[in-house]
Structure formats: C-alpha cells, structure tokens
Design a protein around this motif. Sequence first.
Motif, short mmCIF file in Angstrom:
data_model
loop_
_atom_site.label_atom_id
_atom_site.label_comp_id
_atom_site.label_asym_id
_atom_site.label_seq_id
_atom_site.Cartn_x
_atom_site.Cartn_y
_atom_site.Cartn_z
N ALA A 118 0.81 -0.95 0.21
CA ALA A 118 0.20 -0.17 -0.32
C ALA A 118 0.50 1.23 -0.12
CB ALA A 118 -0.56 0.19 1.79
N GLY A 119 2.04 1.44 -0.71
CA GLY A 119 2.43 2.43 -0.97
C GLY A 119 3.76 2.60 0.24
N GLY A 120 3.57 1.97 0.69
CA GLY A 120 4.84 1.84 1.71
C GLY A 120 3.91 2.51 3.39
N LEU A 121 2.31 2.07 3.66
CA LEU A 121 1.34 2.56 4.76
C LEU A 121 1.62 1.25 5.05
CD1 LEU A 121 -0.82 3.24 6.22
CD2 LEU A 121 -2.54 2.60 4.63
N GLY A 122 2.16 0.15 5.27
CA GLY A 122 2.36 -1.13 5.30
C GLY A 122 4.00 -1.11 6.54
N TYR A 123 5.31 -0.35 5.97
CA TYR A 123 5.97 0.37 7.11
C TYR A 123 5.71 1.30 8.45
CZ TYR A 123 9.83 2.89 8.63
OH TYR A 123 10.64 3.72 8.96
N ALA A 124 4.38 2.28 7.75
CA ALA A 124 4.18 2.98 9.05
C ALA A 124 3.18 1.96 10.19
CB ALA A 124 3.29 3.73 8.21
N PHE A 125 2.59 1.11 9.32
CA PHE A 125 2.09 0.41 10.71
C PHE A 125 2.94 -0.20 11.45
CE2 PHE A 125 -2.35 0.95 8.26
CZ PHE A 125 -2.60 1.74 9.35
N LEU A 126 3.80 -0.70 10.43
CA LEU A 126 5.28 -1.73 11.55
C LEU A 126 6.00 -1.02 12.28
CD1 LEU A 126 6.00 -4.25 8.22
CD2 LEU A 126 5.02 -4.93 10.56
#
Length: 339
Positions: A220-228
Amino acid sequence: MKKIIVAIDSFKGCLTSTEANQAASEGILDRMPEAKVVQVPVSDGGEGWLEAFRAEIGGEIVEVNVKDPLMRPIVAQYLIQGDTAVIEIAKASGLTLLKPEERNPMVATSYGTGQLVVDAIRRGCKHIIVGLGGSATSDCGIGMLEAIENADYKDVRFTIATDVTNPLCGENGAAHIFGPQKGATPEMVEALDARAKHFAEASTKHLGRDCQNMAGAGAAGGLGYAFLQYMNAECRSGIDLLLDTIHFDDLLQDANLVITGEGSADRQTLMGKLPFGILQRARKQNVPVMLIAGRIADEQILLDAGFSRVACINPPGIPLDIAMQPDTAKENIRKTVRI
C-alpha cells in the motif's frame, strides 16, 4: 449429495466476490440441483475485505467523514464487531476513488485511512485489522500518521493483512514495483523511492528500530511500513488471516470440490495470491480445486501447482469491454462451471 465450496476473489472492476460466488453457485445448481453449495466471500486484504469479514463475524458497518487521497471530503466505511475493527484502506485511500487522470502518488495521501483508525480507537476498539490493498498512495503512511498524531493507540493491537512481501525501498520496493500503476512516471518513481529512504532513515533514528525490510513494509505504498514501524503491527497473509477466521479448514472436511478464481490468473497466482492460499488448504485434505478466471496464462504451470482444472470464463475473441460487463461475466461464470 456433493458438497461444493465456492470461494472466488473479486473480478476487479467487474464483480464482487459475492457476485462471482452467486453466479458460480447458480451454474452448479443448474447441473446438479441436489448439490450442497457453500458460498464463501473472500479477499486477500483488498477489495471485498469488509464484506468477507462481515459475512463471517457479523458486526456493524460504521460510516465516517474522511478525506480521499486528494484530501477531498468523502464518506468511508469500516466494520466493528465487539472491540475489533476491520478496515479496508481502499475505502478511504483507494485507487478506485480517483479518475485515471487524477492519479498522482506524489500528492496522494493516506490521511483518510488514519481518520478511520482514529474513529475506531475513539469507539474503544482494542484490535484493529487493516486490509492493505488497492491504495492510490505511495506516501509511506505519512498521511495516516499525521491523522492519528493525537490519538492514544498505545494499548491497541494492530494486524495488517497483505499478500505483498516487498520491502519499503529499492528496486523491489513500493515505489518501483507499485508506483507506475498508481500514475508514477519514471522520474516520480525515483523521487518516491528517495523520499521513502529518507523517511525510513529518520524513523530509525527516532525510534531505534528499522522495519523497512520487513515483509509487508512495501504494501500500500509503504503504509505497511508505517504500521510496522510506528504501531508495532503484526503482518499476516491476508488470505490466511481470513481463512483462519472463517474456519475454512473445517468447511473442507466433507467437501468434494472447491471452486476459486480471480480476474486474471497466471504464474503470479502462485506467489501468495488468494486462489493459491485456498489451494494449499484444500490439498492438505485432498479436496480438488478448480480455478476460473477472466484471463488465463501459464495454464500448465497452474495445473502443475495442483489445480485440478483451470478454465477461462471468456470465449476466445470476446472484446474486453463486453467481457467486463457484469451481466456478461456472471453468465460466463455460470456456463464455465456447468461443464
């Protein structure tokens, strides 16, 4: 009496999972009126995620005034059941919310997804499940983080669901792999990747840990990174999470056949996509799996992987605009499963 499980992914831009399942069920019952057909709405984290969960666990659909990827006001939905919220990010930050000429991941923001998270926290949710699919954004979740800046989420458990295992940055990262389909030019891809690297470096210094290479960070355009990185989220395969929730293994115990499918099937189907997740579960119980799709490539590879039959629903030469009409697709599904 034969028991047949129908669990077809959405045909994007054409049919929902529920609509595809219903068409297949009608085709089966036309041929075998005595069959027991079990319809299972499914999603791997993208389109249909809310509907799939609601069909199994029930709950209340909540509507929230949020911002779309271009910060325009819209109404988006998420699901609450008890103290659990289920969010489909495409409802607030999805590519389908934009016209093709509006797609620009340099400016598209995940702020609206953050607004859904904030609303769920305010309503007392302690577990938030987020389906990461179909986003218009490549902002590394910065917009989402801005929206939740003042929310108290320290006691909230986050689970992100995705079939994407890409890292945040680099040639296999969010910008390079997914940016072009969101409207990014080659120059934009480079700029987005540089922006992601800078954000990851700053985040590592700030928090003392680095999640940019974890599986799902590039979703999701790095949204996964923010949650992780910021919410300490657990990353799960979207299809495995859903199949566990609906107790799919129990449904398989007395089944004679599973019919699954997706809009387009090829060797990439075997890289963690929904039909492959279903195939893996069914093979453990020796239940054959038929795969249908609007487009088929690499048929022998799919058969070698274990699908008992692979079938394209569309007759040769049919124009794409005709094939994509919902009524046409439904009838073609009915005809395909009758054979």
